[in-house]
Scaffold this motif. Structure first.
Motif, PDB file in Angstrom:
ATOM      1  N   VAL A 257       0.305  -0.749  -0.206  1.00 61.96           N
ATOM      2  CA  VAL A 257       0.167   0.152  -0.164  1.00 61.96           C
ATOM      3  C   VAL A 257       0.974   1.309   0.162  1.00 61.96           C
ATOM      4  N   GLU A 258       0.748   2.286  -0.654  1.00 59.82           N
ATOM      5  CA  GLU A 258       1.542   3.267  -0.702  1.00 59.82           C
ATOM      6  C   GLU A 258       0.507   4.014   0.173  1.00 59.82           C
ATOM      7  N   TRP A 259       1.451   5.418   1.132  1.00 59.20           N
ATOM      8  CA  TRP A 259       0.688   6.215   1.785  1.00 59.20           C
ATOM      9  C   TRP A 259       1.774   7.218   1.379  1.00 59.20           C
ATOM     10  N   ASP A 260       1.035   8.620   1.259  1.00 62.99           N
ATOM     11  CA  ASP A 260       1.792  10.136   0.977  1.00 62.99           C
ATOM     12  C   ASP A 260       2.453  10.269   2.799  1.00 62.99           C
ATOM     13  N   ARG A 261       2.272   9.729   3.699  1.00 61.85           N
ATOM     14  CA  ARG A 261       3.182   9.891   5.148  1.00 61.85           C
ATOM     15  C   ARG A 261       2.755   8.667   5.372  1.00 61.85           C
ATOM     16  N   LEU A 262       3.528   8.273   6.100  1.00 63.98           N
ATOM     17  CA  LEU A 262       4.167   6.840   7.630  1.00 63.98           C
ATOM     18  C   LEU A 262       2.222   7.576   8.313  1.00 63.98           C
ATOM     19  N   GLU A 263       1.974   8.692   9.031  1.00 62.55           N
ATOM     20  CA  GLU A 263       1.178   8.655   9.918  1.00 62.55           C
ATOM     21  C   GLU A 263      -0.099   8.434   9.021  1.00 62.55           C
ATOM     22  N   ASP A 264      -0.399   8.464   7.661  1.00 56.85           N
ATOM     23  CA  ASP A 264      -1.359   8.526   7.402  1.00 56.85           C
ATOM     24  C   ASP A 264      -1.989   6.939   7.334  1.00 56.85           C
ATOM     25  N   HIS A 265      -1.226   5.907   7.839  1.00 55.44           N
ATOM     26  CA  HIS A 265      -1.407   5.321   7.650  1.00 55.44           C
ATOM     27  C   HIS A 265      -1.344   4.779   9.450  1.00 55.44           C
ATOM     28  N   THR A 266      -0.377   5.235   9.689  1.00 54.20           N
ATOM     29  CA  THR A 266      -0.077   4.566  11.370  1.00 54.20           C
ATOM     30  C   THR A 266      -1.663   4.899  12.649  1.00 54.20           C
ATOM     31  N   VAL A 267      -1.300   6.675  11.929  1.00 50.16           N
ATOM     32  CA  VAL A 267      -2.753   7.487  12.785  1.00 50.16           C
ATOM     33  C   VAL A 267      -3.917   7.313  12.156  1.00 50.16           C
ATOM     34  N   GLY A 268      -3.882   8.110  10.896  1.00 46.35           N
ATOM     35  CA  GLY A 268      -5.112   8.170  10.214  1.00 46.35           C
ATOM     36  C   GLY A 268      -6.147   7.292   9.976  1.00 46.35           C
ATOM     37  N   PHE A 269      -5.144   6.447   9.251  1.00 46.07           N
ATOM     38  CA  PHE A 269      -6.150   4.923   8.767  1.00 46.07           C
ATOM     39  C   PHE A 269      -6.860   3.674  10.360  1.00 46.07           C
ATOM     40  N   ARG A 270      -5.569   3.917  10.950  1.00 48.25           N
ATOM     41  CA  ARG A 270      -5.735   2.571  12.239  1.00 48.25           C
ATOM     42  C   ARG A 270      -6.490   3.495  13.025  1.00 48.25           C
ATOM     43  N   GLY A 271      -6.633   4.483  13.149  1.00 47.38           N
ATOM     44  CA  GLY A 271      -7.706   5.313  14.745  1.00 47.38           C
ATOM     45  C   GLY A 271      -9.129   5.812  14.049  1.00 47.38           C
ATOM     46  N   SER A 272      -9.229   4.860  12.935  1.00 48.43           N
ATOM     47  CA  SER A 272     -10.504   5.532  11.963  1.00 48.43           C
ATOM     48  C   SER A 272     -11.602   4.507  12.220  1.00 48.43           C
ATOM     49  N   PRO A 273     -12.836   5.076  12.048  1.00 46.54           N
ATOM     50  CA  PRO A 273     -14.158   4.227  12.252  1.00 46.54           C
ATOM     51  C   PRO A 273     -13.711   3.018  10.750  1.00 46.54           C
ATOM     52  N   GLU A 274     -13.602   3.569  10.215  1.00 44.98           N
ATOM     53  CA  GLU A 274     -13.454   2.623   8.944  1.00 44.98           C
ATOM     54  C   GLU A 274     -12.066   1.406   8.890  1.00 44.98           C
ATOM     55  N   TYR A 275     -11.049   1.812  10.023  1.00 47.27           N
ATOM     56  CA  TYR A 275      -9.919   0.571  10.084  1.00 47.27           C
ATOM     57  C   TYR A 275     -11.081  -0.559  11.186  1.00 47.27           C
ATOM     58  N   GLN A 276     -11.614  -0.087  11.296  1.00 46.79           N
ATOM     59  CA  GLN A 276     -12.761  -1.066  12.130  1.00 46.79           C
ATOM     60  C   GLN A 276     -13.723  -1.686  11.238  1.00 46.79           C
ATOM     61  N   ARG A 277     -13.789  -1.689  10.533  1.00 45.91           N
ATOM     62  CA  ARG A 277     -14.597  -1.425   9.003  1.00 45.91           C
ATOM     63  C   ARG A 277     -13.730  -2.912   8.675  1.00 45.91           C
ATOM     64  N   TRP A 278     -12.364  -2.442   8.070  1.00 43.12           N
ATOM     65  CA  TRP A 278     -11.300  -3.157   7.615  1.00 43.12           C
ATOM     66  C   TRP A 278     -11.080  -4.355   8.714  1.00 43.12           C
ATOM     67  N   ARG A 279     -11.330  -4.277   9.930  1.00 42.80           N
ATOM     68  CA  ARG A 279     -10.513  -5.516  10.732  1.00 42.80           C
ATOM     69  C   ARG A 279     -11.427  -6.133  10.862  1.00 42.80           C
ATOM     70  N   ARG A 280     -12.585  -6.168  10.836  1.00 44.37           N
ATOM     71  CA  ARG A 280     -13.894  -6.898  11.288  1.00 44.37           C
ATOM     72  C   ARG A 280     -14.124  -7.648   9.871  1.00 44.37           C
ATOM     73  N   LEU A 281     -13.768  -7.059   8.716  1.00 45.29           N
ATOM     74  CA  LEU A 281     -13.866  -7.940   7.299  1.00 45.29           C
ATOM     75  C   LEU A 281     -13.002  -8.977   7.052  1.00 45.29           C
ATOM     76  N   LEU A 282     -11.483  -8.654   7.624  1.00 44.05           N
ATOM     77  CA  LEU A 282      -9.903  -8.967   7.002  1.00 44.05           C
ATOM     78  C   LEU A 282      -9.783  -9.824   8.269  1.00 44.05           C
ATOM     79  N   HIS A 283      -9.768  -9.475   9.366  1.00 48.83           N
ATOM     80  CA  HIS A 283      -8.404 -10.361  10.434  1.00 48.83           C
ATOM     81  C   HIS A 283      -8.851 -11.499  11.415  1.00 48.83           C
ATOM     82  N   ARG A 284     -10.156 -11.730  10.862  1.00 52.86           N
ATOM     83  CA  ARG A 284     -10.441 -13.597  10.990  1.00 52.86           C
ATOM     84  C   ARG A 284      -9.958 -14.429   9.949  1.00 52.86           C
TER      85      ARG A 284
END
Length: 98
Positions: free
Chosen positions: A54-81
């Motif tokens: 995955v290409e991100w503009d900045r590290l924080e876009d992934h580690t803070v922005g995405f992982r700290g978002s409600p969207e990440y919770q949806r991502w987790r529910r879909l994939l982590h299992r």
């Protein structure tokens, strides 16, 4: 640009369901600020192993922005299992192109 790298080991027999869930999840991550693009590739030598880049503009876009978002919770529910074991995610900066 920062490149996120993860080797995803999917539970045997779950590959088709994983790919369908990932297709749905890709729309989630694609809408995140700082997202550039992603590729998901299946390993030829080890079925059930996938390379996620995955290409991100900045590290924080992934580690803070995405992982700290409600969207990440949806991502987790879909994939982590699907993961066994849970993947190590690392980030890289470009050094050289040939």
């Amino acid at each position: 640009m920062v490149l996120e790298h993860a080797l995803l080991s999917v539970v045997p027999g779950q590959e088709e369901d994983f790919e369908a869930a990932f297709h749905e999840a890709s729309a989630i991550i694609a809408g995140m600020p700082g997202f550039g693009r992603l590729t998901l590739s299946g390993c030829l030598e080890r079925p059930g192993t996938y390379l996620l880049l995955v290409e991100w503009d900045r590290l924080e876009d992934h580690t803070v922005g995405f992982r700290g978002s409600p969207e990440y919770q949806r991502w987790r529910r879909l994939l982590h299992r699907f993961y066994e074991p849970f993947p190590v995610v690392e980030h890289f900066e470009h050094v050289l192109t040939a």
